[in-house]
Scaffold this active site. Structure first.
Site, PDB file in Angstrom:
ATOM      1  N   HIS A   1       0.831  -1.211   0.000  1.00 46.39           N
ATOM      2  CA  HIS A   1       0.000   0.000   0.000  1.00 46.39           C
ATOM      3  C   HIS A   1       0.868   1.265   0.000  1.00 46.39           C
ATOM      4  CE1 HIS A   1      -3.589   2.442   1.116  1.00 46.39           C
ATOM      5  NE2 HIS A   1      -2.678   3.188   1.715  1.00 46.39           N
ATOM      6  N   GLU A   2       1.798   1.322   0.927  1.00 47.01           N
ATOM      7  CA  GLU A   2       2.628   2.522   1.044  1.00 47.01           C
ATOM      8  C   GLU A   2       3.579   2.666  -0.145  1.00 47.01           C
ATOM      9  OE1 GLU A   2       1.849   4.697   3.079  1.00 47.01           O
ATOM     10  OE2 GLU A   2       0.570   3.501   4.395  1.00 47.01           O
TER      11      GLU A   2
ATOM     12  N   HIS B   1       1.910   4.649  -2.814  1.00 42.30           N
ATOM     13  CA  HIS B   1       2.057   6.096  -2.595  1.00 42.30           C
ATOM     14  C   HIS B   1       3.465   6.560  -2.956  1.00 42.30           C
ATOM     15  CE1 HIS B   1      -1.818   6.448  -0.737  1.00 42.30           C
ATOM     16  NE2 HIS B   1      -1.504   5.753   0.336  1.00 42.30           N
TER      17      HIS B   1
END
Length: 376
Positions: free
Chosen positions: A25-26, A29
């Site tokens: 997920h990170e 980003h």
């Protein structure tokens, strides 16, 4: 001693599984930010005190923190891990620094950076499901009744072996696996089956009943059923493009089913005790890592579990709630419509409200999980 060993097993299982999902997920980003020219100051798995870490040549601090309950990417210009802007720092920035700041990027770039986190979770789920479909194939059969179980709604409605279930409530059934998926969020309300029997087409109304059985982790799972079994299961190989497409459709179906179940909880039609939080996921993580008769089977089960949790985390992060990615996207959308930044006081109180809601949900699910695990 056995209790301590079990606690350690569940702790490391949860830390490993959740860290993989959080990293993906990170990293979504992070990768989107780097593509947009935004400087990333910190990439953290977990919160709290840093356990280990290193700084790369771009100045990003990669670290693993004490509490593996999530993670964050802190970008240049952020005041916190929640990506709230640091107003004082932003005002003192030079023109060159502004180009590296998240909050000085065009709205579209900021939206892409925020959306990349949940998108990475969905891509992880699609990738895992693609692997299963491409290597194992589709294990299914035609939506034809092989056996009608006694004293069930199917028997009462007059279903017969050999009947083809063409649709449920108008939704086409392409395989037998579609039947339980169509009923998974049914709250034991009548459904209409379109049944093909020879050259006749029948319309039968059936109300599913609740059935409890142990899942792969050994926990009791309740689900609606009508009381039929399939014919002999077949295995069909699929090529890679078909596997990707089917995995994408399956990921969408997982999210749609979760949304329908959540809607039923909000409306009061389904009990809120069905919500699972951190403690519940930790329990499932420990159970999952003990499944399988071989190392390969265990790894495959873990991989499947990671895919399911990843889809759920991606979906939850898109909810339009401040503190979550969906809340940022909502603010960007409003800003795009009104063509000016939102008032600082409004965003400040919105983040406080979002934080309070997230904390309340965490506490509720914690007690909910504890009740199910220790007192059920």
């Amino acid at each position: 001693m056995d209790t301590l060993i079990n606690l350690f097993h569940y702790a490391w299982s949860f830390a490993l599984i959740i860290s993989i999902i959080v990293f993906v997920h990170e990293y979504g980003h992070f990768a989107a930010a780097r593509l947009c020219g935004v400087k990333v100051e910190t990439f953290s798995i977990g919160f709290g005190r840093e356990l280990i870490g290193r700084t790369d040549r771009h100045g990003t601090r990669w670290k693993i923190a004490l509490f593996p309950l999530g993670g964050y990417v802190k970008m240049f210009g952020d005041a916190s891990a929640a990506s709230t802007p640091d107003k004082a720092a932003m005002q003192a920035m030079t023109e060159a620094e502004r180009k590296q700041s998240l909050h000085h990027q065009p709205l579209l770039a900021k939206a892409c950076i925020v959306a990349a986190g949940p998108a990475a979770n969905f891509l992880l789920t699609i990738a895992v499901l693609t692997y299963f479909l491409y290597t194992v194939g589709i294990t299914s059969t035609q939506p034809i009744v092989g056996e009608v179980m006694k004293d069930t709604p199917a028997a009462a409605a007059g279903l017969q072996a050999g009947d083809r279930i063409a649709a449920i409530d108008g939704k086409k059934m392409r395989s037998f696996n579609d039947i339980p998926e169509a009923l998974v969020t049914n709250l034991y309300t009548p459904v209409t089956l379109t049944v093909e029997r020879g050259d006749k087409t029948l319309s039968l109304t059936i109300t599913p009943i609740e059935f409890g059985e142990k899942d792969i982790t050994g926990n009791l799972a309740k689900r609606p059923l009508i009381g039929i079994r399939s014919q002999k299961m077949t295995r069909e190989n699929v090529n890679f493009p078909s596997a990707v497409w089917l995995a994408t459709v399956k990921t969408y179906d997982i999210c749609a089913t979760n949304l329908r179940a959540l809607g039923q909880i909000i409306s009061g039609d389904r009990s809120a005790t069905n919500l699972t939080g951190t403690l519940g996921i930790a329990k499932l993580s420990g159970d999952i890592t003990q499944q399988g008769e071989s190392t390969r089977e265990t790894l495959m089960t873990i991989l499947w579990f990671i895919a399911m949790i990843s889809a759920g985390i991606g979906l939850v992060n898109l909810f339009p709630l401040p503190m979550l990615d969906g809340g940022h996207l909502m603010f960007y959308a409003i800003e795009g419509v009104i063509r000016r930044p939102l008032p600082e006081r409004f965003t400040e109180y919105s983040y406080r409200f979002g934080f309070a809601i997230v904390m309340l949900l965490m506490v509720f699910t914690l007690f909910n999980d504890a009740r199910k695990i220790f007192f059920s």
